[in-house]
Design an enzyme around this catalytic site. Structure first.
Site, PDB file in Angstrom:
ATOM      1  N   THR A 151      14.067  -2.687   0.149  1.00 41.01           N
ATOM      2  CA  THR A 151      14.308  -1.635   1.146  1.00 41.01           C
ATOM      3  C   THR A 151      15.791  -1.307   1.298  1.00 41.01           C
ATOM      4  OG1 THR A 151      12.444  -2.563   2.340  1.00 41.01           O
ATOM      5  CG2 THR A 151      13.831  -0.971   3.540  1.00 41.01           C
ATOM      6  N   GLU A 152      16.098   0.011   1.311  1.00 42.51           N
ATOM      7  CA  GLU A 152      17.486   0.403   1.573  1.00 42.51           C
ATOM      8  C   GLU A 152      17.633   0.937   2.987  1.00 42.51           C
ATOM      9  OE1 GLU A 152      18.881   3.536  -1.048  1.00 42.51           O
ATOM     10  OE2 GLU A 152      16.869   4.318  -1.308  1.00 42.51           O
ATOM     11  N   THR A 155       0.814  -1.220   0.000  1.00 43.39           N
ATOM     12  CA  THR A 155       0.000   0.000   0.000  1.00 43.39           C
ATOM     13  C   THR A 155       0.848   1.271   0.000  1.00 43.39           C
ATOM     14  OG1 THR A 155      -0.190  -0.200   2.389  1.00 43.39           O
ATOM     15  CG2 THR A 155      -2.013  -1.063   1.093  1.00 43.39           C
ATOM     16  N   GLY A 156       2.167   1.147   0.163  1.00 43.61           N
ATOM     17  CA  GLY A 156       3.042   2.318   0.078  1.00 43.61           C
ATOM     18  C   GLY A 156       3.222   2.738  -1.375  1.00 43.61           C
ATOM     19  N   HIS A 198      27.020   3.522  -2.072  1.00 44.40           N
ATOM     20  CA  HIS A 198      26.633   2.261  -1.471  1.00 44.40           C
ATOM     21  C   HIS A 198      27.415   2.082  -0.186  1.00 44.40           C
ATOM     22  CE1 HIS A 198      24.954  -0.122  -5.122  1.00 44.40           C
ATOM     23  NE2 HIS A 198      24.073   0.687  -4.586  1.00 44.40           N
ATOM     24  N   GLU A 252      31.597  -3.984  -7.828  1.00 47.03           N
ATOM     25  CA  GLU A 252      31.924  -2.657  -7.316  1.00 47.03           C
ATOM     26  C   GLU A 252      33.090  -2.798  -6.361  1.00 47.03           C
ATOM     27  OE1 GLU A 252      28.685  -0.985  -5.154  1.00 47.03           O
ATOM     28  OE2 GLU A 252      27.473  -0.648  -6.935  1.00 47.03           O
ATOM     29  N   TYR A 289      20.739  -1.582 -14.933  1.00 43.97           N
ATOM     30  CA  TYR A 289      19.712  -1.292 -15.943  1.00 43.97           C
ATOM     31  C   TYR A 289      20.397  -0.866 -17.235  1.00 43.97           C
ATOM     32  CZ  TYR A 289      17.279  -0.459 -11.463  1.00 43.97           C
ATOM     33  OH  TYR A 289      16.812  -0.534 -10.190  1.00 43.97           O
TER      34      TYR A 289
END
Lengths: 377, 294
Positions: free
Chosen positions: B97-98, B17-18, B247, B209, B159
């Site tokens: 989630t971050e 719902t967020g 990051h 990375e 991406y």
């Protein structure tokens, strides 16, 4: 990452009951002298600069004082010193103790093992990087079991501690482990851990608190010992912002893409000056905020590299043009934009119409940004 | 076939719902994914994009037969969401989630592991297999079904690379974004054997990375066990030591985790190493051509 100065780390140590030398923090030579006069620190004492960089002893940022005169002289000499780019503003005065041995203890995260690791060594008081691997005991601690007795016994054995000294270590390790968990620490390091008589105590304290846990620890949000003013503003806006040595500002979305952009710039002779990562977003509002922040860092040129994923490139481009228009002319900078992804042709057309250099190719656009900053290429 | 997800995957969205949950539920549906349920405590009985919302994961699983979850729950509540999912029998969880504290992630990882469940992420774009299913947030437009597998620690850079592969006329079997945090549920070493065993993957692109030693460990695995060719890229060659580059994981500490050590290890393991991200599609195309002429 909140790196705490030694005195802040020791305040936390104290609240967990970790044994410490008697001492106090002062900010002037006068304060130092009156601290000694009032008995807050007994003489002889150690005078330590409160800076985040290591190597203080060798760098003249730690001195001993046996008398009030020596204390005043030492405090005056160290305060205001430029230590590896940090100005010394605070001193920690601590009693000088009869140290029998200097040991090393730390708890940190082992990313590969996905476990906390307790490290101990009998070779304390020197940088742990210079200690041979074979002289360091590593105990991986399972988060569900916590620090166990057998792990603490192994630590005592490595450190050569028995009897009351081993019991003293046992209590200290429990406290450090609780601190590591409860304060969401990335690192808790005691180097040196001193053996004095039959007990151990922390002569130094290095504590790093994880940023991401700040919702549980609002008290650390106030501590900004290791960030520049702009980095602090960026943190509040949830933008990753790192100041580097060069003159080209880089704005990109996503850490990997931002790093790749810096790599390309550097390869063609450009010098990145600011690293600004919008995160996974290509939200035009956030781009505008980033622009404002970037302007304050006064870059010679800005290279914007956005991959439009969910948001379309034309939406981002429109936002960008509006942001540029709203900026006071004194804050404007030459901009080279590379926008890829959804509706990229439309996005590039909008930017070009507004007079922004815009292209699809990363190499060409990096070279254009370097040229705009007055460099070669 | 594909890796970890397929047309049978029935996705539950935690935090549906967020804003993010709702947007990406729609995007996953457009990708062709079966999104069967959502969970937001207190919002049970409502629906989002035609997907029924439940108060608890156990209820959602019982009612819909969901067999994978994607978590959009804010960081302070993400640990609880994951534990609930694993406890309710789910064995694949993508955590988008971050900013989840790594202490929480340690609990999440070891709890999942003890139950035989796999976490992808946190702070990750998730997993997508074109023509099959997407569990996460990778933009739909970059995909096209094909035979290139992609494993990456980045988000947006992934991406861009996936898109580049499409632009040279190739496609992807499955793409997994592992996430950029210091503790991840699935690392290169965990993901590589899945792609090696996947009959629909001919070649693996590995996007790394700076920071940590995951790429060095991946190189060892490639050398010792991998049968398929690897094209690799590592971002962050220009990063100064000690600076955190966006990051949380991307920091060079004590000389460990430099781009140079990673690139050397990968090269020595037989991977083709790209200097720039835009070289990857060309290297992939050339290598695939070689394979076909063999």
């Amino acid at each position: 990452m909140v790196k705490l100065a030694e005195w802040r780390g020791k305040e936390i140590f104290r609240s967990y009951g970790v044994p410490l030398p008697k001492g106090t923090v002062v900010r002037s030579a006068d304060e130092a002298v009156s601290a000694a006069a009032q008995g807050a620190v007994p003489l002889p004492c150690v005078v330590k600069a409160q800076v985040l960089s290591g190597g203080r002893g060798k760098g003249g940022a730690v001195r001993f004082a046996a008398t009030v005169e020596e204390l005043r002289a030492a405090a005056s000499a160290i305060l205001g010193l430029d230590f590896k780019g940090e100005k010394v503003r605070e001193l920690l005065l601590e009693e000088k103790l009869p140290i029998a041995r200097e040991l090393y203890v730390s708890i940190t995260l082992d990313r590969s093992a996905r476990l906390p690791v307790l490290m101990v060594s009998a070779s304390g008081g020197v940088e742990i990087e210079s200690v041979a691997d074979t002289a360091i005991l590593r105990q991986w601690v399972h988060p569900f079991a916590g620090l166990t007795n057998f792990e603490k016994r192994a630590a005592a054995k490595t450190l050569g501690l028995t009897g009351p000294a081993a019991r003293s270590l046992d209590g200290l390790l429990d406290k450090l482990w609780r601190l590591f968990l409860n304060e969401d620490a990335e690192l808790v390091e005691v180097n040196p851990l001193a053996l004095v008589g039959e007990g151990v105590l922390a002569l130094d304290a290095k504590v790093i608190i994880e940023d991401d846990a700040s919702f549980r620890h609002p008290q650390y949000a106030e501590v900004r010992d290791d960030r520049t003013e702009l980095e602090e503003i960026a943190r509040e806006k949830e933008i990753a912002f790192v100041q580097l040595d060069g003159n080209i500002g880089v704005i990109a979305n996503g850490a990997g893409l931002t790093m790749a952009t810096l790599d390309v710039l550097q390869q063609f002779g450009g010098r990145p000056g600011v690293f600004l990562d919008l995160g996974g977003t290509d939200d035009p509002k956030k781009v505008t905020e980033a622009f404002r922040l970037m302007a304050r860092a006064r870059p010679a040129a800005v290279f914007l590299n956005i991959f439009g994923g969910v948001t379309r490139c034309d939406t981002v481009a429109t936002g960008l043009v509006e942001a540029m228009r709203d900026m006071p002319s004194t804050e404007r900078f030459p901009l080279v934009a590379r926008i890829r992804g959804n509706n990229e042709e439309e996005g590039i057309a909008i930017l070009r119409e507004a007079g922004v250099t815009s292209m699809r190719d990363l190499k060409e656009s990096a070279q254009a940004a370097i040229a705009a900053a007055g460099g070669r290429a | 076939m594909s890796v970890l997800v397929n047309a049978e995957t029935r996705v539950l969205v935690q935090g549906i719902t967020g804003h993010q949950g709702t947007v990406h539920t729609r995007q996953m549906q457009l990708f062709g994914t079966q999104v069967v349920a959502g969970v937001t405590p207190g919002k049970g009985g409502t629906s989002v994009e035609g997907v029924p919302v439940y108060d608890a994961v156990a209820d959602a699983v019982a009612a819909t037969g969901a067999n994978a979850t994607v978590i959009f729950v804010p960081a302070p509540y993400a640990k609880d969401a994951l534990l609930e999912a694993v406890d309710s029998g789910l064995r694949l969880a993508v955590v988008v989630t971050e900013h989840i504290p790594f202490h929480d992630m340690l609990t999440m990882y070891h709890y999942a592991r003890a139950h035989g469940a796999r976490i992808i992420g946190p702070n990750c774009p998730g997993i997508a297999a074109p023509g099959q299913a997407k569990v996460g947030i990778i933009p739909n437009v970059v995909f096209r079904p094909g035979r290139v597998g992609i494993i990456s620690r980045s988000g947006t850079l992934t991406y861009e690379i996936v898109n580049g592969i499409k632009e040279v006329g190739l496609g992807q079997s499955t793409c997994i974004g592992l996430g950029g945090d210091p503790v991840v549920g699935t690392s290169f070493v965990d993901a590589l054997p899945l792609f090696d065993a996947d009959p629909d993957t001919d070649l693996i692109v590995l996007v790394g990375e700076i920071g940590g030693t995951a790429e060095e460990e991946a190189a060892e695995f490639v050398k010792a066990h991998l049968s398929k060719p690897v094209v690799a890229y590592v971002a962050g060659r220009s990063a100064p030591p000690g600076k955190r580059m966006g990051h949380a994981g991307a920091i060079i500490a004590r000389g460990r985790g430099t781009a140079e050590s990673k690139l050397t290890a990968l090269r020595e393991a037989g991977a083709e190493v790209a200097t720039f991200p835009y070289e990857i599609p060309g290297l992939v195309a050339a290598r695939l051509k070689e394979l076909r002429h063999r």
